[in-house]
Motif scaffolding. Structure first.
Motif, PDB file in Angstrom:
ATOM      1  N   TYR A 260       0.824  -1.290  -0.068  1.00  0.00           N
ATOM      2  CA  TYR A 260      -0.015   0.177  -0.051  1.00  0.00           C
ATOM      3  C   TYR A 260       1.023   1.010  -0.071  1.00  0.00           C
ATOM      4  CZ  TYR A 260      -2.846   3.942   1.911  1.00  0.00           C
ATOM      5  OH  TYR A 260      -3.338   4.879   2.047  1.00  0.00           O
ATOM      6  N   THR A 262       1.166   5.839  -1.047  1.00  0.00           N
ATOM      7  CA  THR A 262       0.640   6.950  -1.472  1.00  0.00           C
ATOM      8  C   THR A 262       1.623   7.676  -2.185  1.00  0.00           C
ATOM      9  OG1 THR A 262       1.100   7.750   0.747  1.00  0.00           O
ATOM     10  CG2 THR A 262      -0.980   7.280   0.521  1.00  0.00           C
ATOM     11  N   TYR A 267       1.512  10.150   2.645  1.00  0.00           N
ATOM     12  CA  TYR A 267       0.751  10.479   3.960  1.00  0.00           C
ATOM     13  C   TYR A 267       1.199   9.943   5.181  1.00  0.00           C
ATOM     14  CZ  TYR A 267      -3.019  12.362   6.727  1.00  0.00           C
ATOM     15  OH  TYR A 267      -3.852  12.998   7.712  1.00  0.00           O
ATOM     16  N   ASP A 295      -2.815   4.736  -3.563  1.00  0.00           N
ATOM     17  CA  ASP A 295      -3.854   5.665  -2.936  1.00  0.00           C
ATOM     18  C   ASP A 295      -3.490   6.965  -3.434  1.00  0.00           C
ATOM     19  OD1 ASP A 295      -5.668   7.209  -1.587  1.00  0.00           O
ATOM     20  OD2 ASP A 295      -5.113   6.201   0.314  1.00  0.00           O
ATOM     21  N   TYR A 297      -5.040   9.843  -3.117  1.00  0.00           N
ATOM     22  CA  TYR A 297      -5.977  10.649  -2.444  1.00  0.00           C
ATOM     23  C   TYR A 297      -5.986  12.321  -2.567  1.00  0.00           C
ATOM     24  CZ  TYR A 297      -2.369  12.082   0.690  1.00  0.00           C
ATOM     25  OH  TYR A 297      -1.144  12.800   1.184  1.00  0.00           O
TER      26      TYR A 297
HETATM   27  C1  PLP Z   1      -4.097   8.676   2.572  1.00  0.00           C
HETATM   28  C2  PLP Z   1      -5.642   8.993   2.390  1.00  0.00           C
HETATM   29  N1  PLP Z   1      -6.137   8.223   1.417  1.00  0.00           N
HETATM   30  C3  PLP Z   1      -7.639   8.364   1.385  1.00  0.00           C
HETATM   31  C4  PLP Z   1      -8.542   9.112   2.048  1.00  0.00           C
HETATM   32  C5  PLP Z   1      -9.759   9.216   1.631  1.00  0.00           C
HETATM   33  O1  PLP Z   1     -10.555   8.351   1.964  1.00  0.00           O
HETATM   34  P1  PLP Z   1     -12.027   8.351   1.687  1.00  0.00           P
HETATM   35  O2  PLP Z   1     -12.330   8.137   0.242  1.00  0.00           O
HETATM   36  O3  PLP Z   1     -12.700   7.035   2.603  1.00  0.00           O
HETATM   37  O4  PLP Z   1     -12.799   9.720   2.198  1.00  0.00           O
HETATM   38  C6  PLP Z   1      -7.886  10.127   3.010  1.00  0.00           C
HETATM   39  C7  PLP Z   1      -8.611  11.018   3.587  1.00  0.00           C
HETATM   40  O5  PLP Z   1      -8.041  11.800   4.448  1.00  0.00           O
HETATM   41  C8  PLP Z   1      -6.438   9.896   3.230  1.00  0.00           C
HETATM   42  O6  PLP Z   1      -5.808  10.727   3.920  1.00  0.00           O
END
Ligand code: PLP
Length: 491
Positions: A260, A262, A267, A295, A297
């Motif tokens: 996993y 980012t 993050y 991810d 995001y």
């Molecule tokens: C690293 C990360 N991924 C995904 C999300 C978003 O998630 P979701 O689609 O469940 O709102 C966030 C939200 O803060 C995040 O910080």
């Protein structure tokens, strides 16, 4: 030994509330009975022995025992002593136990899931990381679109959806991803979910077996960690450096089934994964026959530096699943996200998603598809980018005087938060608490760390608060920070 048990319980009760001593003893004995530490028919030590063992007065002990007898927890038999009643019905006993110790209802997994970084802790105030400014959402326009689709809705739109989501929405997402994220894809590969959490759970449920290993970044997004915990995976933290996740030779001894990451904006550190690292991750995934969960995001908000292509765009072996969300550009309560799965997996994912989650909300998806097709999404994005860029600039300016060898900013090129790295001698949790008392929410970097102990800093969001508040509270934040840094012994 009963007296030790009772004294421990009494000191715990004492810490919670100041009760008279006889009441504390009553409560400690009652809990021992309800917890099964004292069994039905078990004989209690005599009141004289209790007086001696507990170092309490006779009146105190007798008052507690009398009360428990009156309430039916104890029975007293003349000449033979005091016993735990057999008449506390088992079912009542169990429900009282559960009510007084809710944690006992939970499985081991449940306890892990309900501790640390629970959503309820996430107070929304200026600088709360991960939160966008949803006050900017065009509510009236959205209401009109929703109404229109509700008026037009025919019965099948009210059913569950087995096709991976409303087709025009999947088309709109595909167009966006092809152009802006260089993800090569077919509409059929897109699956609409009700949030990244659901996407992660699906990936975990369908691609890994119970007990398989997921590599995740250390420090990490807590939501992802919880999704993997919930699906029974073994979490293997891999340290992050300034180029993103940085697997070392020793990590290879715990081979991953899932990785996993980012990559666009790690993050929480904000590191952008370098091209070399991207190739390394893809090659590791091939070597271990693992799946990469990318991810992405907050990739919509890139403020400086060259645009970076997605990991999915570099993948030639079909090992990357790309996850995106509407939470940041629109609003989180919309609960709409999407994932792009490799072609060969798409049908299986749709079938399992249907059976596991019963996806629906087709009228909302239809309204969103039209919102995107009519250009409102692009306009919202443009406005948001502009506004967040100003807020980011203002926060950077406020923090500027605090920067130096002991305080450095990372990850401000993209997204809605930045990471202020602090030197090892700063207690970032205490600092975050101190800032919290001022009505501001920042998060200590160390709280996101899974295994490593070497990271201190603050995660500071600039998405939620409007520019004027960023200006005003940025100065307060900087002043507090400066005071803490000035008070450190010279390094
Ligand atoms: C690293 C990360 N991924 C995904 C999300 C978003 O998630 P979701 O689609 O469940 O709102 C966030 C939200 O803060 C995040 O910080």
């Amino acid at each position: 030994m009963l007296s030790e048990l009772l004294l421990t319980e009494i000191s715990r009760l004492n810490a919670q509330a100041k009760l008279p001593l006889h009441r504390q003893l009553y409560e400690a004995l009652r809990r021992a009975i309800l917890d099964g530490k004292l069994e039905p028919q078990e004989r209690l030590p005599s009141s004289r022995d209790l007086v001696q063992d507990l170092q309490m007065s006779r009146n105190t002990v007798v008052a507690a025992l009398n009360q428990l007898t009156v309430e039916g927890y104890l029975v007293s038999r003349v000449g033979s002593g005091t016993f735990v009643s057999t008449k506390v019905p088992q079912r009542a006993l169990q429900s009282i136990r559960l009510a007084s110790h809710p944690a006992q209802q939970l499985s081991v997994r449940g306890r892990a899931l309900s501790t640390r970084f629970c959503a309820s802790e996430l107070e929304i105030q200026p600088f709360t990381p991960g939160i966008a400014d949803f006050s900017a959402f065009p509510v009236a326009l959205w209401q009109r679109l929703q109404n229109k689709h509700w008026r037009m809705t025919y019965p099948e739109m009210l059913d569950y959806s087995s096709s991976g989501g409303y087709a025009p929405l999947r088309r709109a997402v595909a167009d966006y991803l092809r152009v802006f994220r260089s993800v090569p894809l077919d509409v059929d590969q897109i699956i609409i979910t009700s949030g990244t959490q659901e996407s992660l759970e699906l990936c975990s449920q369908l691609l890994a077996n119970q007990g398989d290993t997921v590599w995740l970044e250390d420090p990490a997004y807590w939501g992802a960690g919880k999704a993997f915990m919930a699906t029974g995976l073994n979490l293997h933290p891999v340290r992050v450096d300034d180029q993103g996740i940085a697997p070392q030779p020793h990590d290879q001894t715990t081979p991953p089934r899932l990785i996993y990451v980012t990559p666009s904006h790690q993050y929480p550190t904000g590191a952008v994964m370098s091209l070399a690292r991207r190739h390394q991750i893809l090659s590791l995934a091939n070597q271990h026959q693992a799946w990469v969960l990318e991810d992405d995001y907050d990739s919509e908000f890139r403020f400086s530096g060259p645009p970076i292509s997605s990991l999915a765009g570099l993948d030639t072996q079909g090992r990357v699943l790309y996850l995106g969300s509407f939470s940041k550009v629109l609003y989180p309560g919309l609960k709409l996200a999407y994932m792009v799965v490799p072609k060969g997996l798409a049908d299986a994912f749709k079938r399992a998603h249907y059976d596991l989650n019963r996806p629906g909300q087709m009228p909302v998806q239809a309204a969103l598809a039209e919102f995107i097709d009519m250009g409102h999404f692009a306009a919202a994005l443009r406005r948001a980018r502009q506004s967040y860029a100003q807020r980011r600039q203002s926060l950077l300016a406020a923090l500027q005087p605090c920067l130096g060898p002991r305080a450095q900013i990372t990850g401000a090129e993209q997204g809605l938060h930045l990471c202020l790295r602090l030197s090892d001698d700063v207690d970032d949790r205490a600092l975050a608490q101190r800032i919290g008392k001022l009505g501001l929410t920042v998060r200590p970097l160390s709280a996101y760390c899974l295994q490593r102990q070497d990271m201190r800093g603050l995660i500071i969001g600039y998405g939620y608060a409007p520019l004027a508040e960023i200006k005003r509270f940025g100065a307060v934040l900087a002043q507090t920070l400066q005071q803490v840094l000035n008070a450190l012994p010279p390094g």
